[in-house]
Scaffold this motif. Structure first.
Motif, PDB file in Angstrom:
ATOM      1  N   GLU A   1     -10.228   8.108  -9.333  1.00  0.00           N
ATOM      2  CA  GLU A   1      -9.284   7.238  -8.645  1.00  0.00           C
ATOM      3  C   GLU A   1     -10.003   6.339  -7.660  1.00  0.00           C
ATOM      4  OE1 GLU A   1      -5.383   7.476  -5.704  1.00  0.00           O
ATOM      5  OE2 GLU A   1      -6.252   9.290  -6.577  1.00  0.00           O
TER       6      GLU A   1
ATOM      7  N   LYS B   1       4.128   8.149  -7.832  1.00  0.00           N
ATOM      8  CA  LYS B   1       3.246   8.238  -6.681  1.00  0.00           C
ATOM      9  C   LYS B   1       1.799   8.242  -7.155  1.00  0.00           C
ATOM     10  CE  LYS B   1       6.604  10.900  -3.987  1.00  0.00           C
ATOM     11  NZ  LYS B   1       6.862  12.147  -3.238  1.00  0.00           N
ATOM     12  N   ALA B   2       0.899   7.972  -6.212  1.00  0.00           N
ATOM     13  CA  ALA B   2      -0.509   7.856  -6.576  1.00  0.00           C
ATOM     14  C   ALA B   2      -1.051   9.130  -7.187  1.00  0.00           C
ATOM     15  CB  ALA B   2      -1.331   7.479  -5.341  1.00  0.00           C
ATOM     16  N   ASP B   3      -0.636  10.299  -6.643  1.00  0.00           N
ATOM     17  CA  ASP B   3      -1.174  11.555  -7.167  1.00  0.00           C
ATOM     18  C   ASP B   3      -0.681  11.804  -8.586  1.00  0.00           C
ATOM     19  OD1 ASP B   3       1.446  11.937  -6.425  1.00  0.00           O
ATOM     20  OD2 ASP B   3       1.083  13.764  -5.268  1.00  0.00           O
TER      21      ASP B   3
ATOM     22  N   THR C   1      -0.797  -3.879  -3.318  1.00  0.00           N
ATOM     23  CA  THR C   1      -1.633  -4.094  -2.137  1.00  0.00           C
ATOM     24  C   THR C   1      -2.408  -5.395  -2.233  1.00  0.00           C
ATOM     25  OG1 THR C   1      -1.908  -1.701  -1.945  1.00  0.00           O
ATOM     26  CG2 THR C   1      -3.421  -3.090  -0.690  1.00  0.00           C
TER      27      THR C   1
ATOM     28  N   ASP D   1       2.307   1.576  -3.439  1.00  0.00           N
ATOM     29  CA  ASP D   1       1.278   2.050  -4.367  1.00  0.00           C
ATOM     30  C   ASP D   1       1.019   3.547  -4.198  1.00  0.00           C
ATOM     31  OD1 ASP D   1       0.738  -0.316  -5.741  1.00  0.00           O
ATOM     32  OD2 ASP D   1      -0.691  -1.005  -4.240  1.00  0.00           O
ATOM     33  N   LYS D   2       1.125   4.019  -2.959  1.00  0.00           N
ATOM     34  CA  LYS D   2       0.807   5.418  -2.661  1.00  0.00           C
ATOM     35  C   LYS D   2       1.985   6.352  -2.913  1.00  0.00           C
ATOM     36  CE  LYS D   2      -1.924   8.620  -0.863  1.00  0.00           C
ATOM     37  NZ  LYS D   2      -3.190   9.029  -1.537  1.00  0.00           N
TER      38      LYS D   2
ATOM     39  N   TRP E   1      -3.786  -0.814  -7.601  1.00  0.00           N
ATOM     40  CA  TRP E   1      -3.546  -1.337  -6.265  1.00  0.00           C
ATOM     41  C   TRP E   1      -2.940  -2.742  -6.322  1.00  0.00           C
ATOM     42  CZ3 TRP E   1      -3.530   1.894  -2.363  1.00  0.00           C
ATOM     43  CH2 TRP E   1      -4.320   3.053  -2.433  1.00  0.00           C
TER      44      TRP E   1
ATOM     45  N   ALA F   1       0.826  -1.207   0.000  1.00  0.00           N
ATOM     46  CA  ALA F   1       0.000   0.000   0.000  1.00  0.00           C
ATOM     47  C   ALA F   1       0.859   1.255   0.000  1.00  0.00           C
ATOM     48  CB  ALA F   1      -0.927  -0.009   1.218  1.00  0.00           C
TER      49      ALA F   1
ATOM     50  N   SER G   1     -10.354   4.237  -4.364  1.00  0.00           N
ATOM     51  CA  SER G   1      -9.776   4.357  -3.034  1.00  0.00           C
ATOM     52  C   SER G   1      -9.255   3.011  -2.550  1.00  0.00           C
ATOM     53  CB  SER G   1     -10.834   4.876  -2.046  1.00  0.00           C
ATOM     54  OG  SER G   1     -11.829   3.886  -1.819  1.00  0.00           O
ATOM     55  N   PHE G   2      -8.387   3.079  -1.551  1.00  0.00           N
ATOM     56  CA  PHE G   2      -7.837   1.881  -0.937  1.00  0.00           C
ATOM     57  C   PHE G   2      -8.950   1.010  -0.367  1.00  0.00           C
ATOM     58  CE2 PHE G   2      -6.344  -0.151   3.022  1.00  0.00           C
ATOM     59  CZ  PHE G   2      -5.305  -0.929   2.549  1.00  0.00           C
TER      60      PHE G   2
END
Length: 414
Positions: A211, A199-201, A350, A79-80, A347, A76, A213-214
């Protein structure tokens, strides 16, 4: 899906697919090698401190469990925030665990070093994070072979480190061997820089879709029947691998074979898994992945039955190593690919991490029960047969898996 992948994949510049595969494979080789050689330290530790095999088995079991617990969280974070910092921190923890293991004189210290530090370290720097980075960085045409190569690299590390470990222990002692392994692990840090993922952003800005969410990713995955079956089946892989890695060298010595035979059997497993992983990485694009997984688990079960039923010789041990090697980590490419196929790559680290947690729960039980059963009955026979049962069950569990992307009401980023 392919269009979204091309939008979200970063501009890699000099980091060509080949460069990424080479550096990622070196990380897999370095991190998997010492860990696969842990069985060769059982008798030196036991002789040095008068411990039963259950002591070392528990530390290795804790390592497997914490590796599994830490994997989804490490995935996670990767991924982030990207893969580099996770792999570097994991490598430093792994190195510290190996060095502390060299000075462990009590079961508690062994659990802290070989168990906690190496376990959490592996969750951050093992081939699982490398494969996830491959999934994000590689173009679609490279993914199958990259996943196979990354998995095979771990086995090449096993092939190199197994006889190297036996020779090092015989010539320099187990303490110096662990110290050498600890410093080798520091090489992972510079290699990890090549595996920088967005990065995720940054990824979401590149892809003009909402996007996921986790929380939604987890709800979606664990509500998906095929993912749950995949996770359950992966338990067996961990059980079998951890039991053999931990206890096979001692089992062969108990049956009258020299220690060097155990080293070569573990090495043969690593060598033949290179063939198995690369082959599966190639054919998984041509055959249903669920059938490949089912075949692998059933092959393991048959090989184990033959190994424990036929007379044990050096030749039969090496043949068992070769067959086991072909099916060793070859479950990883189709498992990772199925997760990517079902849910995309957003993801991936994750969701594959949660599948790997199931794998490591199996690893915990395989390593720990092996030590407990041996100390109680003086034999590994009940665990061998339990391994056969799990192999058959996993072969059946994987057959109903549906190999297609999950249906979503609104498109999500890959």
């Amino acid at each position: 899906m392919a269009a979204i992948d091309s939008l979200s994949r970063p501009n890699l510049g000099w980091r060509t697919p080949l460069v990424i595969v080479i550096c990622g494979s070196l990380i897999g080789m370095l991190t998997f090698g010492p860990r696969s050689s842990v069985g060769f330290f059982v008798q030196p530790f036991s002789q040095e401190y008068g411990w039963g095999r259950d002591v070392f088995a528990l530390a290795f079991a804790v390592q497997n469990l914490l590796w599994g617990i830490g994997q989804p969280f490490a995935g996670a974070v990767a991924d982030k925030f990207g893969s580099v910092r996770v792999i570097c921190i994991g490598a430093l923890m792994y190195a510290a665990g190996l060095l502390m293991m060299r000075y462990s004189t009590t079961p508690l210290e062994l659990n802290l070093s070989a168990g906690l530090l190496i376990g959490f370290g592996l969750s951050g720097c093992s081939f699982n994070l490398v494969l996830s980075a491959f999934g994000k960085l590689m173009p679609p045409e490279w993914r199958g072979i990259a996943l196979g190569a990354g998995t095979a690299a771990g086995s090449f590390g096993q092939f190199i480190f197994a006889p190297f470990t036996v020779a090092m222990i015989d010539n320099t002692g187990w303490q110096a061997t662990l110290t050498t392994f600890g410093f080798l692990m520091l090489l992972v840090v510079p290699l990890a820089m090549v595996l920088a993922t967005p990065k995720a952003d940054a990824a979401s800005a590149a892809a003009p879709v909402p996007e996921q969410s986790f929380k939604h990713a987890l709800i979606e995955a664990f509500g998906h029947r095929s993912y749950v079956l995949l996770v359950i089946g992966f338990f067996t892989c961990g059980f079998q691998l951890a039991f053999i890695t931990m206890h096979l060298p001692a089992y062969l010595i108990d049956r009258g074979l020299p220690a060097a035979v155990g080293g070569w059997v573990i090495a043969i497993i690593g060598l033949f898994n290179i063939i198995g992983s690369l082959t599966v990485g190639y054919v998984q694009g041509k055959l249903p992945k669920r059938y490949i997984l089912s075949f692998i688990y059933f092959t393991r079960a048959l090989a184990t039955v033959a190994f424990i039923m036929l007379p044990l010789t050096t030749t039969s041990a090496l043949v068992f190593g070769a067959i086991s090697g072909l099916a060793w980590l070859s479950t990883v490419p189709p498992t990772s690919s199925l997760v990517s196929l079902m849910f995309g790559t957003r993801w991936l680290a994750t969701l594959y991490g949660f599948a790997f947690f199931s794998h490591q729960v199996g690893g915990f039980l395989g390593a720990w029960l092996g030590g407990i059963v041996f100390d109680k009955f003086g034999s590994y026979t009940p665990i061998w047969w339990l391994s056969v049962l799990f192999g058959v069950l996993s072969a059946l569990i994987n057959l109903p898996i549906v190999e297609k992307p999950v249906v979503r009401a609104v498109a999500q980023p890959a």
